[in-house]
Enzyme design. Sequence first.
Site, mmCIF file in Angstrom:
data_model
loop_
_atom_site.group_PDB
_atom_site.id
_atom_site.type_symbol
_atom_site.label_atom_id
_atom_site.label_comp_id
_atom_site.label_asym_id
_atom_site.label_seq_id
_atom_site.Cartn_x
_atom_site.Cartn_y
_atom_site.Cartn_z
ATOM 1 N N ASN A 1 7.803 3.576 -8.407
ATOM 2 C CA ASN A 1 7.505 4.447 -7.270
ATOM 3 C C ASN A 1 8.715 5.286 -6.879
ATOM 4 O O ASN A 1 9.817 4.769 -6.752
ATOM 5 C CB ASN A 1 7.081 3.612 -6.063
ATOM 6 N N GLY B 1 10.600 1.502 -4.717
ATOM 7 C CA GLY B 1 11.979 1.837 -4.391
ATOM 8 C C GLY B 1 12.760 2.387 -5.564
ATOM 9 O O GLY B 1 13.915 2.004 -5.791
ATOM 10 N N GLY B 2 12.161 3.329 -6.319
ATOM 11 C CA GLY B 2 12.841 3.908 -7.469
ATOM 12 C C GLY B 2 13.841 4.984 -7.108
ATOM 13 O O GLY B 2 14.646 5.379 -7.955
ATOM 14 N N HIS C 1 12.868 0.218 -0.371
ATOM 15 C CA HIS C 1 12.414 1.572 -0.091
ATOM 16 C C HIS C 1 13.571 2.423 0.426
ATOM 17 O O HIS C 1 14.564 1.910 0.925
ATOM 18 C CB HIS C 1 11.300 1.555 0.972
ATOM 19 N N GLY C 2 13.398 3.742 0.328
ATOM 20 C CA GLY C 2 14.426 4.644 0.818
ATOM 21 C C GLY C 2 15.587 4.723 -0.151
ATOM 22 O O GLY C 2 15.446 4.460 -1.343
ATOM 23 N N THR D 1 11.375 9.015 -1.706
ATOM 24 C CA THR D 1 12.472 9.605 -0.935
ATOM 25 C C THR D 1 13.169 10.725 -1.690
ATOM 26 O O THR D 1 13.523 11.758 -1.096
ATOM 27 C CB THR D 1 13.489 8.507 -0.551
ATOM 28 N N ASP E 1 -1.382 -3.936 0.645
ATOM 29 C CA ASP E 1 -0.101 -4.602 0.840
ATOM 30 C C ASP E 1 -0.249 -5.707 1.880
ATOM 31 O O ASP E 1 -0.136 -5.476 3.083
ATOM 32 C CB ASP E 1 0.959 -3.585 1.283
ATOM 33 N N ASP F 1 -0.967 4.280 -1.167
ATOM 34 C CA ASP F 1 0.262 3.496 -1.166
ATOM 35 C C ASP F 1 0.330 2.615 0.072
ATOM 36 O O ASP F 1 0.118 3.078 1.196
ATOM 37 C CB ASP F 1 1.468 4.443 -1.206
ATOM 38 N N HIS F 2 0.601 1.345 -0.141
ATOM 39 C CA HIS F 2 0.789 0.370 0.947
ATOM 40 C C HIS F 2 -0.369 0.375 1.942
ATOM 41 O O HIS F 2 -0.160 0.511 3.161
ATOM 42 C CB HIS F 2 2.110 0.630 1.682
#
Length: 274
Positions: free
Chosen positions: A227, A206-207, A177-178, A230, A103, A81-82
Amino acid sequence: MLATLKEVLEIANQRGTAIPHFNIDNIAGIEAVMEAADTENYPVILSIGQGAINAGNLWYLADAVQRAANDSKVPVVLHLDHGVSYEQTVVCLRAGFTSVMYDGSHHPFEENVRESLAVIRSAHAVGVSVECELGAIGGVEDGMSHDHLNLVDVGEVERFCAQVNCDALAIGIGNAHGLYKGTPHFDFDRLTACRKLDTPPLVLHGGSGTPDEMLRKAIELGIRKINVATELRMAYMEGLEASVGQRDFYKMCKQAKDNITAVARQKIRLFQGL
């Protein structure tokens, strides 16, 4: 069974669903997500992010995911990821990853194209899928922070896809994100405009914390990978905290793991439209 990102996204395209991407940070997370995937009989992407990598956990987590995948009948993607550099993606190729994300969204467009192509050449040469990104996604995850409104330029999507043969493309439609501060507002018209182009399968980062109805609509409009990180971490910590009074190490760990499984099962069913 281990699979590539390209393989599982083909399943999502055929069914009109999305494949869940779960960031994993320890062995309990791997076991919890795989229990959910096996129970629901649906492919999953187990992703190792920069937080786990910075903690020195890349190699042992990669090995654990491969072992778990070999014991499962559902397709399992081992994903970076990233990815922050070409060099990091090469390390992941050596570690047995079946998919890597590069990314370059925070770089100028031309540099993003150039570096993405370099990653793709190396990864595709050994049968590994590549996800790229346009428009740095806001919020905070694994120490990465962006505070701008994340709306991808549709013209850049068209230009990027004409030059870069990636297997998936993460775009910004107001996602972050978060956890969101309040209800997120997704630009579904922008998603529709991107989907009308000749793009690879589109990815929503950011799901976590996104209302279910918004995720259902995103999938309906063409998002094929979502994705979640968190929410899993919060579920794990809440499981530990709920068991503190018992002062029983094994019960605490089991509750934390069960919490992750419950969240993962809910997301897997949601992303299938169930």
